[in-house]
Enzyme design. Structure first.
Site, PDB file in Angstrom:
ATOM      1  N   SER A  15       8.338 -52.831 -23.978  1.00 51.17           N
ATOM      2  CA  SER A  15       8.966 -51.843 -23.086  1.00 51.17           C
ATOM      3  C   SER A  15       8.782 -52.276 -21.641  1.00 51.17           C
ATOM      4  CB  SER A  15       8.330 -50.462 -23.299  1.00 51.17           C
ATOM      5  OG  SER A  15       6.939 -50.513 -22.996  1.00 51.17           O
ATOM      6  N   ASP A  36       3.308 -58.022 -28.021  1.00 50.98           N
ATOM      7  CA  ASP A  36       2.884 -56.658 -27.693  1.00 50.98           C
ATOM      8  C   ASP A  36       2.080 -56.116 -28.864  1.00 50.98           C
ATOM      9  OD1 ASP A  36       2.929 -53.742 -26.883  1.00 50.98           O
ATOM     10  OD2 ASP A  36       4.299 -54.540 -25.384  1.00 50.98           O
ATOM     11  N   ASP A  58      -2.806 -59.162 -29.331  1.00 47.19           N
ATOM     12  CA  ASP A  58      -3.743 -58.620 -28.360  1.00 47.19           C
ATOM     13  C   ASP A  58      -4.006 -59.716 -27.337  1.00 47.19           C
ATOM     14  OD1 ASP A  58      -5.951 -57.778 -26.910  1.00 47.19           O
ATOM     15  OD2 ASP A  58      -7.127 -57.176 -28.660  1.00 47.19           O
ATOM     16  N   CYS A  87       3.250 -59.644 -18.633  1.00 46.04           N
ATOM     17  CA  CYS A  87       3.425 -58.274 -18.135  1.00 46.04           C
ATOM     18  C   CYS A  87       2.456 -57.273 -18.754  1.00 46.04           C
ATOM     19  CB  CYS A  87       4.857 -57.792 -18.393  1.00 46.04           C
ATOM     20  SG  CYS A  87       6.138 -58.797 -17.626  1.00 46.04           S
ATOM     21  N   SER A 150      -0.204 -56.249  -8.807  1.00 42.13           N
ATOM     22  CA  SER A 150       0.196 -54.897  -8.414  1.00 42.13           C
ATOM     23  C   SER A 150      -0.085 -54.738  -6.933  1.00 42.13           C
ATOM     24  CB  SER A 150      -0.590 -53.846  -9.196  1.00 42.13           C
ATOM     25  OG  SER A 150      -0.417 -52.552  -8.635  1.00 42.13           O
ATOM     26  N   TYR A 163      -8.663 -50.582 -11.654  1.00 39.46           N
ATOM     27  CA  TYR A 163      -7.316 -51.154 -11.687  1.00 39.46           C
ATOM     28  C   TYR A 163      -7.089 -52.110 -10.517  1.00 39.46           C
ATOM     29  CZ  TYR A 163      -2.224 -51.384 -12.050  1.00 39.46           C
ATOM     30  OH  TYR A 163      -0.926 -51.827 -12.171  1.00 39.46           O
ATOM     31  N   LYS A 167      -6.383 -56.226 -10.725  1.00 41.29           N
ATOM     32  CA  LYS A 167      -5.161 -56.839 -10.199  1.00 41.29           C
ATOM     33  C   LYS A 167      -5.460 -57.754  -9.003  1.00 41.29           C
ATOM     34  CE  LYS A 167      -2.243 -55.118 -13.118  1.00 41.29           C
ATOM     35  NZ  LYS A 167      -1.525 -56.002 -14.071  1.00 41.29           N
ATOM     36  N   THR A 198       8.427 -47.297 -15.499  1.00 45.76           N
ATOM     37  CA  THR A 198       7.863 -47.901 -16.697  1.00 45.76           C
ATOM     38  C   THR A 198       7.109 -46.832 -17.486  1.00 45.76           C
ATOM     39  OG1 THR A 198       5.745 -48.439 -15.663  1.00 45.76           O
ATOM     40  CG2 THR A 198       7.528 -50.063 -15.432  1.00 45.76           C
TER      41      THR A 198
END
Length: 255
Positions: A15, A36, A58, A87, A150, A163, A167, A198
């Site tokens: 996705s 995925d 994984d 991604c 990000s 997070y 990143k 997303t």
């Protein structure tokens, strides 16, 4: 490097950004292996047709990702694996000290680092080893790696310590990896998306999502996955893009 007739490994491909990138590569005449953990990756590969293969993987697993890389090499035939667009990742939000005075959960922090940073390194190392065996093309190029960072790496908000750190690590690996892999003819780039439409974005309240969209200078909306995919395609085809992180964010700076 061209997309047509080449094979690319796409992680997080069930996705969002990964799915859109896979669709764009197939539309341009390339082949893809979709990685995925979500079982919907199988259905997405079927929709894309003969140019696509699904691989439930994984990204933190040595054996899972080695199998995915081998699947891509086999699909590529004489050309092998030409590139990776990584991604896959998770979003985590937790304050160092919550409202009741409790410290953040250490295991949750470590899990975010393990998936977003260690997982990226795992994909890079296995893919690079495979691409280093390719026959060199124009300029001696053998492959390209595109990681997903990000804007939180630069503009982390309250509650984003894990997070943002994960990143920022992806950003920090880009230049040294590009320098190291230059002798193999493999480029390394990273895209740092802003706020995009997303599944991750769907996890936050609508009111918060609307506020984020309104904070984008222009265009005043959330980014679309195909806009990420278009940039990934440009990176693949432009050999001078190497060792850099590109913000794709409409000019937003998080507060």
């Amino acid at each position: 490097m061209q997309v047509k007739d080449n094979t690319f490994l796409i992680t997080g491909a069930a996705s969002g950004l990964g799915a859109a990138t896979a669709e764009r590569i197939v539309a341009a005449g390339g082949k893809v292996v979709l990685c995925d953990l979500n079982e919907s990756v199988d259905a997405h590969a079927q929709v894309l047709g003969e140019a696509a293969r699904a691989c439930r993987s994984d990204i933190t697993s040595d054996s899972d990702m080695q199998k995915a890389v081998e699947t891509a090499v086999a699909l590529g035939g004489e050309r092998g694996l030409s590139g990776v667009v990584h991604c896959a990742g998770v979003v985590s939000v937790a304050k160092l000290v919550d409202r009741k005075g409790n410290p953040a959960d250490l295991d949750a922090y470590a899990k975010t680092i393990q998936i977003n940073l260690v997982g990226t390194f795992n994909v890079m190392r296995l893919a690079a080893a495979a691409m280093a065996k390719n026959s060199p093309g124009e300029d001696g190029e053998r492959g390209v790696i595109i990681n997903t960072a990000s804007i939180a790496a630069f503009d982390g908000q309250v509650g984003q310590c894990a997070y943002s750190a994960s990143k920022a690590g992806v950003v920090g690996m880009s230049l040294p990896a590009a320098r190291e892999l230059s002798r193999h003819g493999v480029r390394v780039m990273a895209i740092a998306p802003g706020v995009f439409e997303t599944p991750m974005m769907s996890e936050i309240p609508d009111e918060a999502a609307q506020a984020l969209a309104a904070a984008v200078p222009f265009p005043k909306r959330l980014g679309r996955p195909d806009e990420f995919a278009r940039l990934a395609e440009q990176i693949i085809t432009n050999p001078m893009l190497n060792g850099e992180v590109i913000r794709l964010d409409g000019g937003i700076r998080m507060q």
